[in-house]
Design a protein around this motif. Structure first.
Motif, mmCIF file in Angstrom:
data_model
loop_
_atom_site.group_PDB
_atom_site.id
_atom_site.type_symbol
_atom_site.label_atom_id
_atom_site.label_comp_id
_atom_site.label_asym_id
_atom_site.label_seq_id
_atom_site.Cartn_x
_atom_site.Cartn_y
_atom_site.Cartn_z
ATOM 1 N N ARG A 188 0.757 -1.118 0.119
ATOM 2 C CA ARG A 188 -0.104 -0.134 -0.132
ATOM 3 C C ARG A 188 0.994 1.286 0.087
ATOM 4 N NH1 ARG A 188 -4.884 -0.187 4.281
ATOM 5 N NH2 ARG A 188 -5.345 1.944 2.734
ATOM 6 N N LYS A 189 0.373 2.232 -0.337
ATOM 7 C CA LYS A 189 0.997 3.485 -0.518
ATOM 8 C C LYS A 189 0.235 4.518 0.189
ATOM 9 C CE LYS A 189 3.255 3.441 -5.063
ATOM 10 N NZ LYS A 189 3.514 3.946 -6.172
ATOM 11 N N THR A 190 0.579 4.683 1.409
ATOM 12 C CA THR A 190 -0.357 5.303 2.554
ATOM 13 C C THR A 190 -0.542 6.962 2.195
ATOM 14 O OG1 THR A 190 1.688 5.796 3.717
ATOM 15 C CG2 THR A 190 0.542 3.745 4.229
ATOM 16 N N ASP A 191 0.091 7.295 1.189
ATOM 17 C CA ASP A 191 -0.025 8.719 1.041
ATOM 18 C C ASP A 191 -1.203 9.105 -0.084
ATOM 19 O OD1 ASP A 191 1.747 7.502 -0.649
ATOM 20 O OD2 ASP A 191 2.573 9.353 -1.741
ATOM 21 N N LEU A 192 -1.526 7.763 -0.422
ATOM 22 C CA LEU A 192 -2.476 8.150 -1.647
ATOM 23 C C LEU A 192 -4.029 8.210 -0.969
ATOM 24 C CD1 LEU A 192 -1.771 5.647 -4.326
ATOM 25 C CD2 LEU A 192 -1.753 8.203 -4.647
ATOM 26 N N PRO A 193 -5.164 8.822 -1.713
ATOM 27 C CA PRO A 193 -6.571 8.939 -1.130
ATOM 28 C C PRO A 193 -6.844 7.265 -1.435
ATOM 29 C CG PRO A 193 -6.224 10.849 -2.495
ATOM 30 C CD PRO A 193 -4.753 9.934 -2.629
ATOM 31 N N GLU A 243 -6.187 4.221 -3.815
ATOM 32 C CA GLU A 243 -5.408 3.195 -3.641
ATOM 33 C C GLU A 243 -6.141 1.925 -4.078
ATOM 34 O OE1 GLU A 243 -2.098 1.515 -1.019
ATOM 35 O OE2 GLU A 243 -2.392 2.799 -2.786
#
Length: 365
Positions: free
Chosen positions: A305-310, A314
């Motif tokens: 996961r990319k936690t900085d994405l909405p 995601e």
């Protein structure tokens, strides 16, 4: 130089070459070369610079400072650990792509090499070994790093095709620190060219004994319905002479009484995607279609996961990942009814999510 109306025409970059040999001799040299080669005729550095469409001073700048045109990065391996990549910058990548398209693509590789060839697939490699009683799998240790500057030169840029200075410069543009770097456009094809003599020789030796042989990058597979006597010793002897080392930890001898896999595919009776992979994928598809992609990705421990994405973006990444995995299964098992249906439904979900994201973004704007 080029031929027009059956006449050899010269360009500005050919002037030094013409001055050295004269028009008649230069034309004969060009015609003799092109009668047996499809690759460009490159005699000196003026012509090599023109081949790339750059200034001669820039050509020397790159070849004399090759390390400055790379950066190093890493990617995670499926089996764990990381793989180091030497990535060329835009300037060097452009030059390597010219070499790939106009020179390397004209060379033939062995019929036993099944990776890095137009149209070649994992399934093609595995199909050769389907429904065999015995399979031997070998892995080459540090494959690209084991291929040397001189091996690349001899395989693709030697005096069979170019004067020594040009061949050395072309080799320099495709290597780093005297080895073949992993992460460049040219390295995959060059690895096949370096391995061509081995592939052809070992492949012929196997055929004489009724064995089937393929090499998919650094994965070597030999199979037969007869016992594979002498295969390991012969293969190791030939590879050691070339400077390669077999990764003993990954050496596998498989019989049809156990699960036989070749380049990640099951081949016991026919070529299929392994059941554990499909089971895990079915579960991810089920949760995605029953609930939402956002719900499903929370359950999927393998998804990075990319936690900085909405959350919606995601979820879109996750849907694209699932679609790619399902498409992979269908490449191997074209008639798989479940995954055919799943692909259609996942694509519809993706379209809906993309529409909602665009609508939301326009609304916020």
């Amino acid at each position: 130089m080029y031929i027009e109306d059956n006449i050899v025409k010269f360009e500005y970059c050919d002037m030094s070459f013409l001055k050295k040999f004269g028009v008649d001799v230069a034309a004969d040299m060009y015609l003799d070369f092109k009668s047996v080669n499809k690759i460009p005729f490159i005699y000196d550095t003026y012509q090599l610079a023109d081949f790339f469409g750059i200034r001669r001073t820039n050509l020397f700048k790159v070849t004399k400072n090759i390390d400055k045109f790379y950066y190093t990065t890493t990617i995670k391996k499926r089996s764990g650990g990381v793989r180091k990549l030497n990535v060329p910058d835009d300037t060097l990548k452009f030059m390597q792509r010219c070499i790939l398209k106009r020179i390397l693509s004209e060379f033939k590789v062995s019929k036993y090499a099944t990776a890095y060839k137009k149209g070649a697939t994992l399934k093609d490699n595995a199909r050769v070994h389907s429904a065999k009683k015995y399979i031997l799998k070998l892995d080459l240790k540090d494959f690209f790093d084991s291929i040397t500057f001189m091996q690349v030169y001899d395989a693709a840029f030697s005096t069979r095709y170019f004067p020594k200075q040009i061949g050395v410069m072309l080799t320099t543009l495709c290597t780093r620190q005297d080895v073949l770097p992993q992460g460049t456009p040219t390295s995959p094809v060059l690895s096949n060219l370096v391995m061509k003599n081995f592939d052809d020789s070992f492949g012929a030796w196997c055929e004489e004994r009724g064995f089937s042989y393929t090499r998919y990058c650094d994965d070597i597979t030999v199979s037969s319905d007869n016992e594979l006597k002498g295969v390991y010793s012969k293969c190791k002897f030939m590879l050691t002479k070339m400077g390669f080392e077999i990764n003993e930890k990954k050496t596998r001898f498989l019989t049809n009484g156990s699960r036989q896999t070749v380049t990640g595919l099951t081949v016991n009776s026919s070529v299929k995607v392994p059941s554990p992979y499909k089971k895990e994928l079915r579960q991810a598809v089920y949760y995605t279609l029953k609930f939402t992609a956002a719900d499903a990705l929370k359950r999927d421990k393998n998804f990075e996961r990319k936690t900085d994405l909405p959350i919606d973006e995601e979820a879109l990444r996750y849907l694209n990942c699932l679609i790619g995995k399902v498409a992979y299964v269908l490449q191997i098992e074209e008639d798989n009814v479940y995954f055919k249906s799943a692909l259609i439904k996942l694509v519809n979900r993706k379209d809906e999510l993309e529409f909602n994201i665009k609508r939301e973004n326009n609304y916020n704007f």
